[in-house]
Design a protein around this motif. Structure first.
Motif, short mmCIF file in Angstrom:
data_model
loop_
_atom_site.label_atom_id
_atom_site.label_comp_id
_atom_site.label_asym_id
_atom_site.label_seq_id
_atom_site.Cartn_x
_atom_site.Cartn_y
_atom_site.Cartn_z
N ARG A 102 0.86 -1.20 0.00
CA ARG A 102 0.00 0.00 0.00
C ARG A 102 0.89 1.24 0.00
O ARG A 102 1.93 1.26 0.66
N ILE A 103 0.47 2.24 -0.75
CA ILE A 103 1.14 3.55 -0.69
C ILE A 103 0.10 4.54 -0.20
O ILE A 103 -0.95 4.71 -0.81
N THR A 104 0.40 5.19 0.94
CA THR A 104 -0.54 6.12 1.55
C THR A 104 0.03 7.52 1.48
O THR A 104 1.17 7.73 1.93
N PRO A 105 -0.73 8.48 0.94
CA PRO A 105 -0.21 9.85 0.93
C PRO A 105 -0.02 10.35 2.35
O PRO A 105 -0.81 10.03 3.24
N GLY A 106 1.03 11.14 2.57
CA GLY A 106 1.25 11.74 3.87
C GLY A 106 0.28 12.89 4.10
O GLY A 106 -0.35 13.38 3.15
N VAL A 107 0.15 13.35 5.33
CA VAL A 107 -0.68 14.54 5.59
C VAL A 107 -0.07 15.74 4.87
O VAL A 107 -0.78 16.64 4.44
N ASP A 108 1.27 15.71 4.75
CA ASP A 108 1.99 16.69 3.94
C ASP A 108 2.13 16.03 2.56
O ASP A 108 2.62 14.91 2.44
N ALA A 109 1.68 16.73 1.50
CA ALA A 109 1.68 16.14 0.16
C ALA A 109 3.08 15.83 -0.33
O ALA A 109 3.26 15.13 -1.33
N GLY A 110 4.10 16.30 0.37
CA GLY A 110 5.48 16.11 -0.07
C GLY A 110 6.02 14.71 0.15
O GLY A 110 7.09 14.38 -0.36
N PHE A 111 5.33 13.89 0.94
CA PHE A 111 5.86 12.54 1.15
C PHE A 111 4.72 11.52 1.16
O PHE A 111 3.54 11.87 1.31
N ALA A 112 5.11 10.25 0.97
CA ALA A 112 4.15 9.15 1.04
C ALA A 112 4.75 8.04 1.90
O ALA A 112 5.97 7.95 2.04
N MET A 113 3.86 7.24 2.47
CA MET A 113 4.30 6.08 3.26
C MET A 113 4.12 4.83 2.41
O MET A 113 3.01 4.54 1.95
N VAL A 114 5.21 4.13 2.20
CA VAL A 114 5.17 2.93 1.35
C VAL A 114 5.28 1.71 2.26
O VAL A 114 6.34 1.46 2.84
N GLU A 115 4.18 1.00 2.39
CA GLU A 115 4.19 -0.22 3.22
C GLU A 115 4.49 -1.41 2.33
O GLU A 115 3.78 -1.63 1.34
N SER A 116 5.51 -2.17 2.68
CA SER A 116 5.91 -3.30 1.84
C SER A 116 6.11 -4.55 2.68
O SER A 116 6.53 -4.46 3.85
N GLU A 117 5.85 -5.68 2.06
CA GLU A 117 6.12 -6.96 2.72
C GLU A 117 7.52 -7.42 2.32
O GLU A 117 7.82 -7.52 1.12
N VAL A 118 8.35 -7.69 3.31
CA VAL A 118 9.68 -8.22 3.02
C VAL A 118 9.54 -9.70 2.69
O VAL A 118 9.01 -10.48 3.49
N VAL A 119 9.96 -10.08 1.49
CA VAL A 119 9.74 -11.46 1.04
C VAL A 119 11.04 -12.28 1.07
O VAL A 119 11.00 -13.50 0.94
N ARG A 120 12.16 -11.63 1.20
CA ARG A 120 13.44 -12.36 1.33
C ARG A 120 14.47 -11.45 2.00
O ARG A 120 14.49 -10.24 1.74
#
Ligand SMILES: Cc1cc2nc3c(=O)[nH]c(=O)nc-3n(C[C@H](O)[C@H](O)[C@H](O)COP(=O)(O)O)c2cc1C
Length: 261
Positions: free
Chosen positions: A139-157
């Motif tokens: 999932r990529i979620t926009p930050g409250v500040d439009a300048g950044f995003a939070m990228v949630e990733s599953e570590v697979v290896r």
């Protein structure tokens, strides 16, 4: 009367308290890899959350091709990381970055680092980095500040240099791992070990305590200070004290502090 508060109220330009640096690799639209240094992240369970600027090429790549590698450099690689601090894989360079950045399509070459193929995702890992994660964006979620995003990733290896792994286990040896720390825009090695948490699976039990336990004995921390500790060795039946160990050996003192807390 409570002590007066002697802290200053300040307005620092950044709040980068101190986080390991990572190099995130993603795939560009033309099939070449991008590589970017960053430090904003946290990991819980198998999820790693990266804080990435929205005007960078990396986050654009991840929105379109949701695979990445996250390679953690050791302190010794700080100059290689710094060689990427004024380049972006984005062409044209966004206005906000135009003063400080130029377009660089060959990030690995620029950094003096080598790509190595991943097992499960398209972006390569960074060979020189002792610890490397392959991951897939959830999932990529926009930050409250439009300048950044939070990228949630599953570590697979997870790939670790053998020198970092406790032999015969899947545990990383914290004493062998020297991440590069980014603190208020300066680079640091991680410094010396102070102690550990009780949940550690790699903490050393003092040999004399381990021996006593192997005979079925019990023990109790009698006293622990900054530089020495005393432990009572007791019988298993009834807990009667048999002898005491007092030591100023740092591992013994840290172990006693953890056990007494
Ligand atoms: C040590 C260091 C830490 C950085 N931390 C971050 C960060 O946490 N998030 C981020 O988006 N950019 C961070 N940057 C800036 C990125 O490297 C910059 O946004 C760059 O444009 C990203 O490359 P790209 O445009 O090819 O994705 C950091 C740079 C350096 C040198």
């Amino acid at each position: 009367m409570p002590e007066p508060d002697d802290h200053l109220v300040i307005e620092p330009s950044v709040l980068y308290v101190g986080t390991p640096v990572y190099l995130v690799s993603t795939m560009n639209p033309d099939g070449t890899p991008n590589l970017a240094p960053a430090s904003s992240h946290f990991a819980l369970g198998r999820t790693i959350v990266l804080g990435l600027e929205t005007d960078g090429q990396s986050v654009q790549n991840l929105a379109d091709r949701p695979e990445l590698t996250v390679s953690f450099p050791s302190g010794a690689l700080w100059r290689n990381v710094e060689r990427l601090s004024t380049v972006t894989g984005r062409d044209p360079v966004p206005d906000a970055k135009a003063d400080h950045y130029r377009f660089e399509p060959e990030k690995f070459e620029r950094a003096g680092l080598s790509p190595v193929a991943s097992d499960l995702v398209a972006p390569p890992r960074v060979r020189e980095c002792p610890l490397q994660f392959e991951a897939v964006v959830q999932r990529i979620t926009p930050g409250v500040d439009a300048g950044f995003a939070m990228v949630e990733s599953e570590v697979v290896r997870v790939h670790a240099h053998p020198a970092l792994v406790v032999p015969g286990t899947d545990h990383l040896d914290p004493r062998a791992w020297h991440p590069l720390i980014y603190s208020f825009r300066h680079y640091f090695d991680r410094g010396s070990e102070l102690g550990w948490t009780r949940k550690s699976r790699t903490a050393p039990t003092p040999p004399e305590i381990a021996r006593w336990e192997s005979f079925g004995g019990t023990w109790e921390v009698a006293d622990v200070g900054d530089s020495s500790a005393t432990v009572r060795l007791c019988r298993c039946d009834g807990g009667e004290e048999v002898s005491r160990i007092t030591s100023s050996e740092p591992d013994f003192v840290a172990w006693a502090a953890v056990m007494a807390s």
